[in-house]
Motif scaffolding. Structure first.
Motif, PDB file in Angstrom:
ATOM      1  N   THR A   1       0.791  -1.241   0.051  1.00  0.00           N
ATOM      2  CA  THR A   1      -0.071   0.058   0.007  1.00  0.00           C
ATOM      3  C   THR A   1       1.090   1.334  -0.164  1.00  0.00           C
ATOM      4  O   THR A   1       2.012   1.065   0.416  1.00  0.00           O
ATOM      5  CB  THR A   1      -1.003   0.059   1.258  1.00  0.00           C
ATOM      6  N   THR A   2       0.195   2.515  -0.159  1.00  0.00           N
ATOM      7  CA  THR A   2       0.960   3.648  -0.138  1.00  0.00           C
ATOM      8  C   THR A   2       1.753   3.722   1.229  1.00  0.00           C
ATOM      9  O   THR A   2       2.807   4.057   1.293  1.00  0.00           O
ATOM     10  CB  THR A   2      -0.092   4.707  -0.283  1.00  0.00           C
ATOM     11  N   GLY A   3       0.937   3.589   2.205  1.00  0.00           N
ATOM     12  CA  GLY A   3       1.647   3.639   3.440  1.00  0.00           C
ATOM     13  C   GLY A   3       2.838   2.794   3.581  1.00  0.00           C
ATOM     14  O   GLY A   3       3.578   3.052   4.628  1.00  0.00           O
ATOM     15  N   ASP A   4       2.701   1.609   3.120  1.00  0.00           N
ATOM     16  CA  ASP A   4       3.956   0.738   3.337  1.00  0.00           C
ATOM     17  C   ASP A   4       5.329   1.230   2.500  1.00  0.00           C
ATOM     18  O   ASP A   4       6.303   0.864   2.803  1.00  0.00           O
ATOM     19  CB  ASP A   4       3.560  -0.820   2.625  1.00  0.00           C
ATOM     20  N   ARG A   5       4.734   1.826   1.092  1.00  0.00           N
ATOM     21  CA  ARG A   5       5.815   2.350   0.337  1.00  0.00           C
ATOM     22  C   ARG A   5       6.549   3.655   0.697  1.00  0.00           C
ATOM     23  O   ARG A   5       7.735   3.797   0.710  1.00  0.00           O
ATOM     24  CB  ARG A   5       5.323   2.575  -1.077  1.00  0.00           C
ATOM     25  N   TRP A   6       5.820   4.630   1.331  1.00  0.00           N
ATOM     26  CA  TRP A   6       6.022   5.844   1.657  1.00  0.00           C
ATOM     27  C   TRP A   6       6.510   5.982   3.133  1.00  0.00           C
ATOM     28  O   TRP A   6       5.536   5.744   3.852  1.00  0.00           O
ATOM     29  CB  TRP A   6       5.007   6.848   1.292  1.00  0.00           C
ATOM     30  N   MET A   7       7.679   6.294   3.586  1.00  0.00           N
ATOM     31  CA  MET A   7       8.077   6.288   4.973  1.00  0.00           C
ATOM     32  C   MET A   7       8.051   7.798   5.642  1.00  0.00           C
ATOM     33  O   MET A   7       8.599   7.989   6.572  1.00  0.00           O
ATOM     34  CB  MET A   7       9.450   5.714   4.981  1.00  0.00           C
TER      35      MET A   7
END
Ligand SMILES: NCc1[nH]cc(CCC(=O)O)c1CC(=O)O
Length: 308
Positions: free
Chosen positions: A43-49
């Motif tokens: 997900t976006t949240g997993d890719r973007w730190m």
């Protein structure tokens, strides 16, 4: 859902995959004919730190999983209820098939030397990006320093031990799911650190017209959790809050079987806290959630939520 194959879409963190294994186990106990296939989604949240608000914030751990469900790549999505935005409904064509029995709602302090929250020296760096946690820490221990911390629970532990922070606050239920309760220094009293709405609850979501999947997972729904989730989610919805709002809350049934809800809204700096705690009385769960939301709104919650 075709024949007896149930394809489950999920984030691919160790915690998310462990959550699906719980669904697989519970399903096998009630419906051994069903075979589960995991559909891992990044997900976006997993890719973007970085700061999730730069990516729209809401649904960062949800939307790609929902898209896979809508596209027919999966039959069921397993979401952490606390990750589901409160201000937008489940996507059109989708429905909640059930909520699983609630795990712990407690927040855990993780400190390598085993200190409790009140024992931490002034200036201790707490790794968290949660505005809810930051506001409550600022209220309880304004002498502590919060440093940004993103990533799945396993990654956060690695960052802690690499020295990126001196301590962490993580959900007990998440540490239980990844079998890392060994790192817990203190299970923090919810009166000190109120959990997010939906803490400890897994939501099972599918296409609303997929009667086979609805029937297959119906036995996994916990009716008392359905009422608890409805009260909590209605509270969040009336406030138009999301998982990035300084909002806490949890509902429970007392020994007499009456539903209660505690709702909290904080100023981002932790200097103000609005709390409402009510029994349902004659209200249904949605009515209770609405009543508690109106109580904090009457005290000025809108101004606190819009202050950022
Ligand atoms: N409710 C579980 C959940 N929802 C989002 C994250 C990741 C949080 C982040 O990336 O900051 C996690 C923890 C995990 O997967 O281990």
């Amino acid at each position: 859902m075709d024949s007896n194959l149930l394809r489950i879409a999920t984030r691919s963190s160790p915690m998310a995959l462990a959550q699906v294994e719980r669904v697989r186990r519970d399903l096998a106990a009630v419906n051994p004919a069903v075979e589960v296939e995991v559909v891992p989604i990044k997900t976006t949240g997993d890719r973007w730190m970085g700061d999730l608000r730069e990516k729209g914030g809401k649904g960062a751990f949800i939307k790609e999983v929902d898209r896979a469900l809508a596209a027919g790549l999966a039959d069921l999505a397993v979401h952490c209820l606390k990750d589901m935005p409160g201000d937008i409904p489940v996507p059109a064509g989708m429905t909640i098939a059930g909520y699983m029995t609630r795990d712990s709602i407690h927040e855990a302090l993780i400190h390598p030397a085993g200190l409790t929250l009140d024992q931490l020296p002034a200036g201790t760096r707490i790794g968290t990006s949660s505005v809810r946690r930051r506001a409550q820490l600022a209220a309880h221990r304004p002498d502590l320093e919060c440093v940004p911390m993103r990533g799945n629970a396993n990654r956060r532990l690695e960052k802690l031990y690499a020295g990126d922070a001196d301590a962490l606050i993580l959900a007990v239920c998440g540490l239980e799911r990844i079998d890392r309760t060994d790192v817990i220094t203190e299970q923090i009293d919810p009166a000190v650190m109120c959990p997010p709405v939906g803490a400890g609850i897994l939501a099972l979501q599918c296409r609303e017209d997929d009667t086979e999947t609805l029937d297959a997972v119906a036995p996994l729904n916990d009716p008392t959790v359905w009422q608890i989730a409805t009260a909590e989610r209605t509270f969040l919805h009336v406030l138009q809050g999301s998982c990035h709002s300084p909002i806490g809350g949890h509902a429970w049934f007392d020994d007499d079987g009456e539903l209660h809800l505690r709702g909290e809204v904080y100023s981002y700096d932790g200097k103000k806290e609005l709390t409402a705690v009510e029994p349902a009385g004659a209200l249904d769960p949605a009515g209770l959630g609405t009543s508690v939301a109106l109580a904090v709104l009457k005290e000025g919650a809108r101004d606190l939520l819009d202050a950022l």
